[in-house]
Design a protein around this motif. Structure first.
Motif, PDB file in Angstrom:
ATOM      1  N   TYR A  97       1.179   1.739  -0.552  1.00 16.84           N
ATOM      2  CA  TYR A  97       0.820   0.467  -1.180  1.00 16.84           C
ATOM      3  C   TYR A  97       0.216   0.741  -2.552  1.00 16.84           C
ATOM      4  O   TYR A  97      -0.423   1.777  -2.763  1.00 16.84           O
ATOM      5  CB  TYR A  97      -0.198  -0.299  -0.337  1.00 16.84           C
ATOM      6  CG  TYR A  97       0.303  -0.704   1.021  1.00 16.84           C
ATOM      7  CD1 TYR A  97       1.365  -1.589   1.157  1.00 16.84           C
ATOM      8  CD2 TYR A  97      -0.301  -0.206   2.173  1.00 16.84           C
ATOM      9  CE1 TYR A  97       1.826  -1.960   2.413  1.00 16.84           C
ATOM     10  CE2 TYR A  97       0.152  -0.575   3.429  1.00 16.84           C
ATOM     11  CZ  TYR A  97       1.216  -1.452   3.543  1.00 16.84           C
ATOM     12  OH  TYR A  97       1.668  -1.813   4.787  1.00 16.84           O
ATOM     13  N   LEU A 101      -3.464  -3.712  -5.078  1.00 18.54           N
ATOM     14  CA  LEU A 101      -3.376  -4.501  -3.849  1.00 18.54           C
ATOM     15  C   LEU A 101      -4.375  -3.980  -2.824  1.00 18.54           C
ATOM     16  O   LEU A 101      -5.035  -4.757  -2.121  1.00 18.54           O
ATOM     17  CB  LEU A 101      -1.958  -4.442  -3.290  1.00 18.54           C
ATOM     18  CG  LEU A 101      -1.727  -5.135  -1.950  1.00 18.54           C
ATOM     19  CD1 LEU A 101      -1.954  -6.649  -2.075  1.00 18.54           C
ATOM     20  CD2 LEU A 101      -0.321  -4.849  -1.425  1.00 18.54           C
ATOM     21  N   ALA A 105      -7.485  -6.015  -1.016  1.00 19.67           N
ATOM     22  CA  ALA A 105      -7.610  -6.107   0.441  1.00 19.67           C
ATOM     23  C   ALA A 105      -8.997  -5.717   0.932  1.00 19.67           C
ATOM     24  O   ALA A 105      -9.296  -5.869   2.119  1.00 19.67           O
ATOM     25  CB  ALA A 105      -6.553  -5.224   1.105  1.00 19.67           C
ATOM     26  N   ARG A 136      -2.391 -11.298   3.746  1.00 16.76           N
ATOM     27  CA  ARG A 136      -2.463 -10.361   2.631  1.00 16.76           C
ATOM     28  C   ARG A 136      -2.895 -11.042   1.343  1.00 16.76           C
ATOM     29  O   ARG A 136      -2.691 -12.258   1.162  1.00 16.76           O
ATOM     30  CB  ARG A 136      -1.086  -9.720   2.415  1.00 16.76           C
ATOM     31  CG  ARG A 136      -0.003 -10.710   2.015  1.00 16.76           C
ATOM     32  CD  ARG A 136       1.280 -10.014   1.613  1.00 16.76           C
ATOM     33  NE  ARG A 136       1.135  -9.265   0.380  1.00 16.76           N
ATOM     34  CZ  ARG A 136       2.070  -8.449  -0.115  1.00 16.76           C
ATOM     35  NH1 ARG A 136       3.186  -8.264   0.536  1.00 16.76           N
ATOM     36  NH2 ARG A 136       1.864  -7.814  -1.238  1.00 16.76           N
ATOM     37  N   LEU A 184      -3.921  -3.549   5.363  1.00 14.21           N
ATOM     38  CA  LEU A 184      -2.610  -3.984   4.879  1.00 14.21           C
ATOM     39  C   LEU A 184      -1.519  -3.631   5.881  1.00 14.21           C
ATOM     40  O   LEU A 184      -0.616  -4.428   6.155  1.00 14.21           O
ATOM     41  CB  LEU A 184      -2.310  -3.350   3.517  1.00 14.21           C
ATOM     42  CG  LEU A 184      -3.162  -3.848   2.346  1.00 14.21           C
ATOM     43  CD1 LEU A 184      -2.921  -2.984   1.118  1.00 14.21           C
ATOM     44  CD2 LEU A 184      -2.872  -5.317   2.043  1.00 14.21           C
ATOM     45  N   TYR A 185      -1.622  -2.441   6.459  1.00 14.60           N
ATOM     46  CA  TYR A 185      -0.621  -2.033   7.445  1.00 14.60           C
ATOM     47  C   TYR A 185      -0.740  -2.880   8.706  1.00 14.60           C
ATOM     48  O   TYR A 185       0.273  -3.292   9.290  1.00 14.60           O
ATOM     49  CB  TYR A 185      -0.763  -0.550   7.763  1.00 14.60           C
ATOM     50  CG  TYR A 185       0.333  -0.046   8.671  1.00 14.60           C
ATOM     51  CD1 TYR A 185       1.642   0.089   8.212  1.00 14.60           C
ATOM     52  CD2 TYR A 185       0.069   0.259  10.002  1.00 14.60           C
ATOM     53  CE1 TYR A 185       2.658   0.518   9.050  1.00 14.60           C
ATOM     54  CE2 TYR A 185       1.086   0.695  10.849  1.00 14.60           C
ATOM     55  CZ  TYR A 185       2.370   0.830  10.361  1.00 14.60           C
ATOM     56  OH  TYR A 185       3.381   1.254  11.194  1.00 14.60           O
ATOM     57  N   VAL A 189       2.226  -5.805   6.062  1.00 20.47           N
ATOM     58  CA  VAL A 189       2.697  -5.849   4.676  1.00 20.47           C
ATOM     59  C   VAL A 189       3.767  -4.775   4.484  1.00 20.47           C
ATOM     60  O   VAL A 189       3.542  -3.605   4.810  1.00 20.47           O
ATOM     61  CB  VAL A 189       1.531  -5.616   3.695  1.00 20.47           C
ATOM     62  CG1 VAL A 189       2.042  -5.601   2.259  1.00 20.47           C
ATOM     63  CG2 VAL A 189       0.466  -6.697   3.890  1.00 20.47           C
TER      64      VAL A 189
END
Length: 213
Positions: A97, A101, A105, A136, A184-185, A189
């Protein structure tokens, strides 16, 4: 791979962070290294510590999540090389990522924020995001290169740890950068390409002034 441990590597900012998440852990385990030189040997030593503490082996890892930039050239290369090496050696998946971003997060309150990663020559790489109550962060601008002195005209900010933007308004955060990668995972995402995200070319050290015209 949801039932297998996940490992997150952050090496492109002012600190290195490595985090491990597993279904049997009460909370994510995190190692933060304050050194200025992100060497693969140090990252691997931190990985070994987290794996040993969790009572697992590297072969038990299901996914390696890594920040791919923008940020430190050396750090980006070290992180991606280590992540891909671990994925190859263990059979784990590899997910990447962008670091802005990732910073967004970290935020815990809805609203608009600007994320900042250290750049060169007293500049920062920045991007604007909308933070949602769930889900997200939403990208609301392209990546810009901004003098640190101009940061006061925007905000609130979420910046890489130890990145001093002066007396700017800051956003509320409730997790570190490596934990943000894991978030995020968890949110599903999609991965960016597992390759460096460079905003500028590599630094060139010369005695004569640069002609930017």
């Amino acid at each position: 791979m949801a039932d297998r441990p996940w490992l997150a590597l952050v090496t492109c900012g002012t600190h290195m962070e490595i985090a491990l998440s597993a279904p049997f852990l009460a909370a994510d385990s995190v190692v933060r290294l304050g050194g200025v030189t992100p060497r693969s040997t140090l990252v691997l030593a931190a990985v070994d510590l987290l794996v040993e503490d969790a009572g697992i082996t590297p072969a038990d890892l299901g996914v390696i999540v890594v920040s791919r930039g923008p940020g430190s050239f050396t750090g980006i290369r070290a992180g991606l090389a280590t992540a891909m090496g671990l994925a190859t050696a263990t059979g784990a998946g590899c997910v990447a990522y962008d670091s802005l971003l990732m910073l967004a997060a970290r935020c815990c309150a809805p609203g608009t924020v600007w994320a900042a990663q250290p750049g060169r020559r007293s500049e920062v790489y920045v991007r604007r995001f909308d933070i949602q109550s769930a889900g997200r962060p939403l990208v609301r601008s392209g990546i810009e290169i901004v003098p640190i002195g101009d940061a006061g005209g925007r905000g609130p900010w979420v910046a890489a740890e130890s990145l001093d933007l002066g007396g700017v308004e800051t956003a509320a955060v409730d997790r570190g950068s490596a934990e943000a990668l894991l978030r995020l995972y968890r949110l599903g995402v999609p991965s960016d390409p597992v390759e460096p995200l460079y905003v500028e070319g590599p630094p060139i050290h010369r005695n004569e002034p640069r002609d930017l015209s």
